[in-house]
Enzyme design. Structure first.
Site, PDB file in Angstrom:
ATOM      1  N   CYS A 103      30.887  43.991  38.746  1.00 46.75           N
ATOM      2  CA  CYS A 103      31.645  44.014  39.998  1.00 46.75           C
ATOM      3  C   CYS A 103      32.810  44.994  39.941  1.00 46.75           C
ATOM      4  CB  CYS A 103      32.140  42.616  40.339  1.00 46.75           C
ATOM      5  SG  CYS A 103      32.856  41.749  38.946  1.00 46.75           S
ATOM      6  N   GLU A 108      35.925  35.294  43.015  1.00 46.96           N
ATOM      7  CA  GLU A 108      35.891  36.690  42.574  1.00 46.96           C
ATOM      8  C   GLU A 108      34.615  37.253  43.169  1.00 46.96           C
ATOM      9  OE1 GLU A 108      34.396  39.737  40.826  1.00 46.96           O
ATOM     10  OE2 GLU A 108      34.370  38.503  39.012  1.00 46.96           O
TER      11      GLU A 108
END
Length: 530
Positions: A335, A301
Site C-alpha cells: 500500500c 489503513e
C-alpha cells in the site's frame, strides 16, 4: 468435518514429534502451553513447510476448532493446493467474540509486566521459528523468500516494541482551581478488538495490530485474508506456546464467499469494542458503515496512490535506487508502493534511462523460493488483469513502453516489471492504484505543478520525493497531503514510527508510541472531599 490436519496434508501421516490436532471438548481445560528454548525441528509438509506450524483449524478460546466446511489455499506461483483450511462462518465468529470477551475480564487485570513478558516470549518464538514462518508466507503469497524473511523479523519486532510499551501506559494528575478536588486521567483497555488483515503482509499486519491491542489489555479476534490464513494460524500456534491465555488471541479463517458476512458479524457484534482493518478503501467504507451502528472505535489503513517526485536538484542515482526499493517490493503489491513517478523536465530523460537499466539489471521474475528471484507472482489472475488493463489504457492514450509491458512466460500470475514514459494525467494508472509492478512516469515543469498532481488523489497514505534543496524539502514535505513522507528515501516503514494516512487512506496510526492509544480509552476521575 471437511478440514485438513497437518497429518492429512502429508497423506494421512503425522510426522514423528509433530503434535496432532487438539479436539478438546467444551468442558476440557485449555492445552498446556509449550515453551521450547530452541528452534523446533519441523518435519516437512507441502512445499517443504513446517508441518507443526501449518495449522488448518480455527483457533478459538485456546483450542483448535474445525468448521463444517473447508476452503483450499493455493500457491500463486504454481497454482498447487497447499491444503484445506476451516471455513469459519458467522457462528464461529460469534463464538470467537464470546471467547475473547470472557478472556478480557482476566487479561485487562493482568499486570502490565505480565502482559509484557508474554508478548516478549511470543517475539522470541517468532525469531526462533523465523525461517519456517517465512516459508509459509512465500508459499501462500508468492513473496520472494528473502522478503518474507524480512517481513517475519519486522513482524516480530512489533511484538517486541509493544511488549515494552505495555509498561509505559501512563495517566495524569490534573490540579484544578478547587483545593478540595483532584482530577485523574486513567487509560483503560477498550475491550474486544476485531482485527481484519490483508494478504500482502500476512504476518506483519497482524502483529502491528495485535501487539498494540494485547499490550493495552485488549483481547482480539483475527480474520485473516482468504489467500493467506496459514500465517495467522502459525502465529496462533506460537502464541499458544508462549503462554498467551486462552481467548486472548483468536483466529477465524474464512473463504472469500463468507468474508462479507463474517466481517459484518464482527463489526455489528455488541461485544466488540474496536475494529482495526487494513485493506481497500472500498471495503473499509463498508466496515465503517457497519461499525457506525454501535459507534465502535475504528482504525483503518486503506488504499494509497503514492507519488514519487524527482526534482531537478535530486541526485539521480539515489532517486533510481529509491524508486527500485519503493516500487518493486513484493512485486508492487504494497500500500506504500510508489504508483506515480513525477520527474522534472531537466532530469527526466536521464532518470528514465537509468531506471530502465536498473530494472533490467536487478529484477528477476521467478518462484519466490528460488534464490535469485526478486519478483514473485501477483496474488491471483485478477491482479494481473488489472496491471494489463492499466498498461493497455496508457498505451492507447499515447504512453510508451520502455521495458516490460506484458504477462511473463512463467505463468498466469506473473507479470513483467514495466516502465512507461509519456504518461499523462488522464490515464488510469495516473489516478488508480495499480498494486502491481508498473512504474508510470509523468513529466512536470514546476514544483507547484508536481505538488498539485500529487495532491489531486482522494487518498494520501505515503509520498516520496528527491531533492537536494533544503528550502524545497521543507516546503514539499509540509505540502504533500499524505500521512508519511520519504525524503531522499524509498523505504520508510519502521516499528518505532507512526504508520497511517490522511483523506480516504484511513483513520488512526499503527506502530510507534502512538499505536497503543488506538486500543485505550481515557477516563476522567474527579476525586473530591479532600
Amino acid at each position: 468435518p471437511a478440514t485438513c490436519t497437518p497429518g492429512a496434508l502429508l497423506g494421512g501421516r503425522t510426522p514423528r514429534g509433530t503434535p496432532g490436532p487438539r479436539r478438546a471438548g467444551p468442558r476440557s481445560p485449555p492445552p498446556r502451553p509449550r515453551r521450547p528454548a530452541q528452534p523446533r525441528r519441523c518435519a516437512g509438509g507441502p512445499a517443504g513447510l513446517c508441518a507443526a506450524l501449518l495449522r488448518t483449524d480455527g483457533f478459538v478460546g485456546g483450542r483448535w476448532l474445525p468448521a463444517a466446511a473447508a476452503f483450499p489455499v493455493h500457491d500463486p506461483a504454481s497454482g498447487a493446493e497447499l491444503g484445506l483450511v476451516a471455513d469459519c462462518g458467522v457462528r464461529e465468529a460469534r463464538a470467537a467474540v464470546r471467547a475473547a470477551h470472557e478472556a478480557f475480564r482476566g487479561w485487562r487485570g493482568a499486570a502490565a509486566k505480565e502482559r509484557s513478558s508474554l508478548l516478549r516470549k511470543w517475539y522470541d518464538l517468532m525469531m526462533q521459528n523465523k525461517d519456517d514462518l517465512a516459508k509459509i508466507i512465500t508459499a501462500e503469497s508468492g513473496k520472494p523468500l528473502k522478503e518474507a524473511q524480512g517481513e517475519i523479523v519486522y513482524s516480530a519486532l512489533f511484538l517486541e516494541w509493544f511488549s515494552e510499551e505495555a509498561r509505559r501506559i501512563y495517566g495524569d494528575v490534573i490540579y484544578t482551581p478547587a483545593k478540595e478536588k483532584r482530577a485523574l486521567v486513567l487509560k483503560q483497555p477498550l475491550g474486544v478488538a476485531a482485527v481484519i488483515t490483508p494478504w500482502n503482509f500476512p504476518s506483519a499486519m497482524i502483529t502491528r495490530k495485535v501487539g498494540a491491542a494485547l499490550a493495552a489489555g485488549c483481547t482480539v479476534v483475527v480474520k485473516p485474508a482468504e489467500h493467506t490464513p496459514f500465517s495467522a494460524l502459525a502465529l496462533a500456534e506460537l502464541a499458544n506456546q508462549a503462554g498467551i491465555p486462552p481467548g486472548v488471541y483468536n483466529v477465524i479463517p474464512c473463504s472469500r464467499k463468507k468474508a462479507k458476512e463474517v466481517g459484518e458479524a464482527l463489526c455489528t457484534d455488541p461485544l466488540v469494542s474496536k475494529i482495526s482493518f487494513t485493506g481497500s478503501t472500498a471495503t473499509g467504507k463498508v466496515l465503517l458503515h457497519h461499525a457506525a451502528g454501535s459507534v465502535k472505535r475504528v482504525s483503518m489503513e486503506l488504499g494509497g496512490h503514492a507519488p514519487f517526485i524527482v526534482f531537478d536538484s535530486a541526485n539521480v542515482d539515489q532517486a533510481v535506487a529509491g524508486a527500485m526499493a519503493s516500487k518493486f517490493r513484493n512485486s508492487g503489491q504494497t500500500c506504500v508502493c510508489s504508483n506515480r513517478f513525477l520527474v522534472q523536465r531537466g532530469i527526466h530523460d536521464s532518470f528514465v534511462k537509468k531506471f530502465a537499466e536498473a530494472m533490467k539489471t536487478n529484477l528477476r521474475v521467478g518462484n519466490g523460493f528460488e534464490e535469485r528471484t526478486t519478483q514473485g507472482p501477483l496474488i491471483d489472475e485478477k491482479a494481473v488483469e488489472k496491471v494489463e488493463k492499466h498498461v493497455s489504457d496508457a498505451v492507447s492514450k499515447g504512453a510508451t513502453i520502455v521495458t516490460g509491458g506484458k504477462r511473463h512466460q512463467l505463468g498466469k500470475n506473473f507479470f513483467e516489471p514495466t516502465l512507461l514514459s509519456n504518461v499523462t494525467r488522464d490515464m488510469l494508472c495516473s489516478h488508480e492504484e495499480t498494486f502491481g509492478p508498473l512504474a508510470p512516469v509523468i513529466k512536470f515543469d514546476t514544483e507547484e505543478e508536481a505538488v498539485a498532481i500529487a495532491n489531486a488523489a482522494d487518498v494520501g497514505l505515503a509520498g516520496y520525493f528527491y531533492s537536494q534543496d533544503p528550502a524545497q524539502i521543507w516546503r514539499v514535505a509540509e505540502q504533500l497531503e499524505v500521512g508519511m513522507v520519504g525524503v531522499n528515501e524509498g523505504l520508510i516503514s519502521s516499528v518505532e514510527c507512526p504508520f497511517g494516512g490522511v483523506k480516504q487512506s484511513g483513520l488512526g496510526r499503527e506502530g510507534s508510541k502512538y499505536g497503543i492509544d488506538e486500543y485505550l480509552e481515557l477516563k476522567y476521575v474527579c476525586f473530591g472531599g479532600l
